[in-house]
Design a protein around this motif. Structure first.
Motif, PDB file in Angstrom:
ATOM      1  N   LEU A 191       0.807  -1.216   0.000  1.00  7.35           N
ATOM      2  CA  LEU A 191       0.000   0.000   0.000  1.00  7.35           C
ATOM      3  C   LEU A 191       0.845   1.273   0.000  1.00  7.35           C
ATOM      4  CD1 LEU A 191      -3.027   0.691   0.010  1.00  7.35           C
ATOM      5  CD2 LEU A 191      -2.792   1.080   2.458  1.00  7.35           C
ATOM      6  N   PHE A 192       1.859   1.329   0.833  1.00 14.31           N
ATOM      7  CA  PHE A 192       2.648   2.560   0.915  1.00 14.31           C
ATOM      8  C   PHE A 192       3.341   2.882  -0.403  1.00 14.31           C
ATOM      9  CE2 PHE A 192       3.295   2.159   5.829  1.00 14.31           C
ATOM     10  CZ  PHE A 192       1.939   2.341   6.034  1.00 14.31           C
ATOM     11  N   PRO A 193       4.004   1.931  -1.058  1.00 16.34           N
ATOM     12  CA  PRO A 193       4.575   2.259  -2.364  1.00 16.34           C
ATOM     13  C   PRO A 193       3.511   2.680  -3.383  1.00 16.34           C
ATOM     14  CG  PRO A 193       5.618   0.297  -1.499  1.00 16.34           C
ATOM     15  CD  PRO A 193       4.443   0.603  -0.601  1.00 16.34           C
ATOM     16  N   ALA A 194       2.349   2.036  -3.341  1.00 15.87           N
ATOM     17  CA  ALA A 194       1.274   2.398  -4.278  1.00 15.87           C
ATOM     18  C   ALA A 194       0.804   3.826  -4.047  1.00 15.87           C
ATOM     19  CB  ALA A 194       0.106   1.423  -4.144  1.00 15.87           C
ATOM     20  N   SER A 195       0.870   4.278  -2.800  1.00 17.34           N
ATOM     21  CA  SER A 195       0.392   5.632  -2.493  1.00 17.34           C
ATOM     22  C   SER A 195       1.199   6.702  -3.221  1.00 17.34           C
ATOM     23  CB  SER A 195       0.431   5.880  -0.979  1.00 17.34           C
ATOM     24  OG  SER A 195       1.765   6.000  -0.503  1.00 17.34           O
ATOM     25  N   LEU A 196       2.441   6.402  -3.557  1.00 20.90           N
ATOM     26  CA  LEU A 196       3.284   7.388  -4.243  1.00 20.90           C
ATOM     27  C   LEU A 196       2.669   7.852  -5.554  1.00 20.90           C
ATOM     28  CD1 LEU A 196       6.898   6.020  -3.762  1.00 20.90           C
ATOM     29  CD2 LEU A 196       5.805   7.925  -2.586  1.00 20.90           C
ATOM     30  N   THR A 197       2.068   6.940  -6.266  1.00 22.30           N
ATOM     31  CA  THR A 197       1.475   7.300  -7.561  1.00 22.30           C
ATOM     32  C   THR A 197      -0.027   7.489  -7.485  1.00 22.30           C
ATOM     33  OG1 THR A 197       1.279   4.971  -8.188  1.00 22.30           O
ATOM     34  CG2 THR A 197       3.284   6.132  -8.878  1.00 22.30           C
ATOM     35  N   ALA A 198      -0.643   7.020  -6.419  1.00 22.12           N
ATOM     36  CA  ALA A 198      -2.108   7.061  -6.341  1.00 22.12           C
ATOM     37  C   ALA A 198      -2.647   8.383  -5.803  1.00 22.12           C
ATOM     38  CB  ALA A 198      -2.607   5.914  -5.458  1.00 22.12           C
ATOM     39  N   LEU A 199      -1.884   9.075  -4.972  1.00 21.21           N
ATOM     40  CA  LEU A 199      -2.424  10.231  -4.269  1.00 21.21           C
ATOM     41  C   LEU A 199      -2.020  11.557  -4.901  1.00 21.21           C
ATOM     42  CD1 LEU A 199      -1.998   9.292  -0.503  1.00 21.21           C
ATOM     43  CD2 LEU A 199      -3.883   8.799  -2.041  1.00 21.21           C
ATOM     44  N   SER A 200      -2.961  12.495  -4.864  1.00 22.22           N
ATOM     45  CA  SER A 200      -2.692  13.871  -5.279  1.00 22.22           C
ATOM     46  C   SER A 200      -2.149  14.645  -4.081  1.00 22.22           C
ATOM     47  CB  SER A 200      -3.991  14.527  -5.756  1.00 22.22           C
ATOM     48  OG  SER A 200      -4.871  14.709  -4.646  1.00 22.22           O
ATOM     49  N   GLY A 201      -1.715  15.842  -4.315  1.00 21.06           N
ATOM     50  CA  GLY A 201      -1.226  16.687  -3.229  1.00 21.06           C
ATOM     51  C   GLY A 201      -2.288  16.925  -2.162  1.00 21.06           C
ATOM     52  N   ASP A 202      -3.518  17.189  -2.589  1.00 18.92           N
ATOM     53  CA  ASP A 202      -4.603  17.409  -1.632  1.00 18.92           C
ATOM     54  C   ASP A 202      -4.874  16.145  -0.812  1.00 18.92           C
ATOM     55  OD1 ASP A 202      -4.928  20.030  -2.434  1.00 18.92           O
ATOM     56  OD2 ASP A 202      -6.622  19.596  -3.776  1.00 18.92           O
ATOM     57  N   GLU A 203      -4.756  14.973  -1.443  1.00 15.68           N
ATOM     58  CA  GLU A 203      -4.977  13.720  -0.713  1.00 15.68           C
ATOM     59  C   GLU A 203      -3.865  13.475   0.305  1.00 15.68           C
ATOM     60  OE1 GLU A 203      -7.548  11.169  -3.953  1.00 15.68           O
ATOM     61  OE2 GLU A 203      -5.385  11.404  -4.271  1.00 15.68           O
ATOM     62  N   TRP A 204      -2.628  13.838  -0.050  1.00 19.55           N
ATOM     63  CA  TRP A 204      -1.534  13.734   0.917  1.00 19.55           C
ATOM     64  C   TRP A 204      -1.789  14.664   2.093  1.00 19.55           C
ATOM     65  CZ3 TRP A 204       1.513   9.912   1.552  1.00 19.55           C
ATOM     66  CH2 TRP A 204       1.955   9.151   0.470  1.00 19.55           C
ATOM     67  N   ASP A 205      -2.247  15.891   1.788  1.00 19.35           N
ATOM     68  CA  ASP A 205      -2.539  16.848   2.855  1.00 19.35           C
ATOM     69  C   ASP A 205      -3.633  16.314   3.776  1.00 19.35           C
ATOM     70  OD1 ASP A 205      -0.621  18.562   1.836  1.00 19.35           O
ATOM     71  OD2 ASP A 205      -2.070  19.880   0.833  1.00 19.35           O
ATOM     72  N   ALA A 206      -4.687  15.755   3.213  1.00 20.14           N
ATOM     73  CA  ALA A 206      -5.788  15.201   4.012  1.00 20.14           C
ATOM     74  C   ALA A 206      -5.296  14.020   4.848  1.00 20.14           C
ATOM     75  CB  ALA A 206      -6.944  14.776   3.102  1.00 20.14           C
TER      76      ALA A 206
END
Length: 149
Positions: free
Chosen positions: A124-139
């Motif tokens: 999951l963590f490696p997948a998050s690198l490409t899956a999330l936008s900046g706003d999603e990282w902020d949230a």
């Protein structure tokens, strides 16, 4: 554990991994207490694990898991991880660490926790690198902060 994708350099992922390391260290300490015949010390450590895991899971589930599960590609994977959280959350306070059966159950739960962490850190963590936008990282980061006042 993966060290090649760079996710460990993301501040939120770095926090999650540090929490994983703390809780697995505590679990190891609890197992060693049981090995030396000190169920009272083990109980205190298992209780600390439960508190640490509750904050950790809240940070994951309210943040990274929530935003990633909006993508159908990850929803079932995350639902399974959350189910594992619920199972361990119910198990830890119910353990009688003077019972051989419960000690064996706890030992297996610690092994399962290591497998669970690998699913997060290697999947999951490696997948998050490409899956999330900046706003999603902020949230996601805001949810982690909210779980760790």
């Amino acid at each position: 554990m993966c060290h090649y994708c760079g996710c460990r350099d993301i501040p939120l992922i770095k926090e999650f991994i540090a929490e994983h390391e703390r809780v697995t260290d505590t679990a190891g300490d609890a197992l060693r207490a049981l090995d030396r015949g000190d169920p009272a010390a083990a109980r205190a450590l298992v209780d600390r694990m439960a508190v640490d895991l509750a904050a950790h899971w809240k940070g994951e589930e309210d943040g990274l898991f929530r935003v990633m599960s909006e993508d159908p590609e990850y929803a079932d994977y995350i639902a399974a991880l959350e189910s594992e959280h619920r199972g361990l959350a119910a198990l830890l306070p119910a353990l009688d660490l003077t019972s051989r059966t419960d000690v064996a159950t706890f030992t297996e739960a610690v092994h399962e926790l290591h497998r669970h962490i690998a699913k997060e850190e290697d999947g999951l963590f490696p997948a998050s690198l490409t899956a999330l936008s900046g706003d999603e990282w902020d949230a996601s980061m805001a949810a982690w902060r909210g779980a760790h006042p």
